[in-house]
Design an enzyme around this catalytic site. Structure first.
Site, PDB file in Angstrom:
ATOM      1  N   CYS B 120     -26.120  -8.631 -19.492  1.00  0.00           N
ATOM      2  CA  CYS B 120     -26.617  -7.530 -18.658  1.00  0.00           C
ATOM      3  C   CYS B 120     -27.635  -6.617 -19.339  1.00  0.00           C
ATOM      4  O   CYS B 120     -28.415  -5.947 -18.671  1.00  0.00           O
ATOM      5  CB  CYS B 120     -25.438  -6.723 -18.148  1.00  0.00           C
ATOM      6  SG  CYS B 120     -24.116  -7.807 -17.581  1.00  0.00           S
ATOM      7  N   HIS B 268     -28.673  -1.728 -14.363  1.00  0.00           N
ATOM      8  CA  HIS B 268     -28.021  -3.011 -14.171  1.00  0.00           C
ATOM      9  C   HIS B 268     -27.110  -2.874 -12.952  1.00  0.00           C
ATOM     10  O   HIS B 268     -26.404  -1.868 -12.810  1.00  0.00           O
ATOM     11  CB  HIS B 268     -27.203  -3.369 -15.417  1.00  0.00           C
ATOM     12  CG  HIS B 268     -26.203  -4.448 -15.154  1.00  0.00           C
ATOM     13  ND1 HIS B 268     -26.575  -5.661 -14.629  1.00  0.00           N
ATOM     14  CD2 HIS B 268     -24.853  -4.497 -15.305  1.00  0.00           C
ATOM     15  CE1 HIS B 268     -25.481  -6.400 -14.482  1.00  0.00           C
ATOM     16  NE2 HIS B 268     -24.440  -5.724 -14.877  1.00  0.00           N
ATOM     17  N   ASN B 298     -24.094  -9.045  -8.639  1.00  0.00           N
ATOM     18  CA  ASN B 298     -24.401  -8.821 -10.050  1.00  0.00           C
ATOM     19  C   ASN B 298     -24.981 -10.123 -10.613  1.00  0.00           C
ATOM     20  O   ASN B 298     -24.297 -11.133 -10.654  1.00  0.00           O
ATOM     21  CB  ASN B 298     -23.092  -8.425 -10.751  1.00  0.00           C
ATOM     22  CG  ASN B 298     -23.240  -8.213 -12.248  1.00  0.00           C
ATOM     23  OD1 ASN B 298     -24.151  -8.748 -12.889  1.00  0.00           O
ATOM     24  ND2 ASN B 298     -22.338  -7.441 -12.824  1.00  0.00           N
TER      25      ASN B 298
END
Lengths: 75, 351
Positions: B120, B268, B298
């Protein structure tokens, strides 16, 4: 502080209409999963500036025990 | 403290690619009851995700994004001196996927190519490497590719991760540009490496018939193998609340800026709950915080650039100030102050 803490617990467990007692066991609530823990982490941060780890949640049986942990951490 | 700064280097063009295959989370009920799924979707805010097909890889998504970017911007391939590929889902264990991409994209043999293995935080880290190369007098263009197929990492029978992750790829050109100063802060904490992890399949715990065996992993009955990823969501959140606001304060001091100075703050995309709370804690206006968590979930390192490509396509004309913040697996976290000037963003490719 106790009233605020119980409000926080109710919000995290998504049981606003039910009364929560310090003697209640966290595991008895259906909603007590990792998502509820996320809510509780945010609420504890917002209202008490306290951090509780996942392992500590695992070891915490009752609402009272969590209350004591948060109080100690605030001191 | 890895604080870095560069002068007159910028992102000049970007493109992104997503798989056509759309997963509607509220209908993704093969393994969990509908009410459980609804609760998870309500909280995480991930309505839809894109899943690569069995044969599609992160590098395929990046290749499509790069080809679109070359086409739309008439990029002279011989000017690409460096190719970076950021991923934790490479095509092979060796060679590095970036090198296969050098060939597949028709880049010259004089192109340096290597992979960056980060999650990430990866885009911000990768960008810092690209900026470092781009400042050098002999380097003309750096091609940053960032792709993930996280759908292949997590097990659908593990509710802690099974509804959050998706796939995407991006391409970006970094080169000299009169944009002023950019700033980066890069950080790591390996003591928390077990918060997000795949235990087996590397060389510490090689793949075996045991590591590919499905098993129940917790009291909630979640199921995965040792070769699937797991995540301790609550402690990741604790980590984010402890480290990210602190790091943001530090980089703002380093850059001599305030959060109000930025046109957009791109985080993120972890999950909606976490991102909303973080934005609230930092007192950010929601109009300045673009989000794609509902559409793509995600996508690990790709979540920041895919959010820029998807949400800011027509909003980065002229001079803008972007603030980027990535955090996750490692644990690894990175923030950046990125001035931009007329970034050309291609229309998202679906394949």
């Amino acid at each position: 502080m106790k009233e605020k803490f119980l409000e926080v617990i109710k919000e995290a467990l998504d049981v606003e209409s039910v009364e929560i007692e310090l003697t209640d066991k966290l595991a008895d609530f259906d909603a007590w999963d990792s998502m509820a823990r996320l809510s509780l982490i945010a609420l504890l941060d917002e209202h008490f500036e306290v951090e509780v780890t996942d392992a500590e949640f695992d070891k915490t049986e009752t609402v009272q025990a969590l209350f004591e942990l948060v109080k100690t951490r605030m001191a | 403290m890895a604080n870095l700064s560069y002068t007159n280097v910028g992102i000049t063009s970007m493109a992104g690619a997503i798989p056509k295959n759309k997963i509607v989370n509220r209908e993704y009920t093969s393994y969990f009851p509908k009410d459980v799924v609804m609760d998870i979707v309500d909280k995480t805010g991930v309505e839809e995700r894109r899943f690569a097909t069995k044969d599609q890889t992160a590098s395929d998504l990046c290749q499509a994004a790069a080809e679109q970017l070359f086409l739309d911007n008439s990029i002279e391939k011989s000017e690409i001196d460096i190719l970076l590929f950021i991923t934790q889902t490479p095509d092979y264990r060796m060679p590095a996927t970036s090198i296969t991409l050098q060939h597949r994209l028709g880049l010259p043999k004089t192109t340096a190519a290597f992979d960056i293995n980060l999650g990430c935080s990866g885009f911000v880290y990768g960008l810092s490497v690209a900026y470092a190369y781009a400042t050098m007098p002999t380097v003309r263009k750096v091609l940053v590719l960032d792709g993930e197929t996280r759908s292949k990492v997590y097990h659908p029978k593990d509710r802690k991760t099974g509804f959050i992750f998706g796939d995407a790829g991006v391409a970006a050109i970094i080169e000299k540009q009169e944009v002023g100063n950019s700033y980066f802060s890069l950080n790591s904490d390996g003591s928390k490496s077990d918060l997000i992890k795949i235990d087996a399949g590397g060389y510490r715990n090689p793949s075996s018939s045991e590591t590919t065996q499905e098993k129940v992993v917790d009291a909630n009955g979640n199921i995965r193998t040792d070769e699937h990823g797991y995540m301790n969501g609550p402690d990741v959140f604790n980590f984010v609340l402890r480290e990210i606001p602190k790091n943001i304060k530090e980089i703002l001091k380093f850059a001599g800026k305030n959060l109000e100075d930025f046109d957009y703050v791109v985080f993120h995309q972890a999950n909606k709950f976490m991102n909303d709370y973080l934005a609230k804690k930092l007192k950010l206006e929601s109009t300045k915080v673009p989000s794609t968590i509902a559409k793509y979930g995600n996508t690990s390192s790709v979540s920041i650039p895919i959010t820029i490509v998807d949400q800011l396509r027509y909003k980065l004309e002229g001079e803008k100030q972007l603030f980027l913040c990535g955090f996750g697996v490692g644990m690894s976290w990175a923030t950046a102050v990125i001035p931009t000037k007329n970034i050309k963003i291609s229309k998202l490719v679906e394949l």
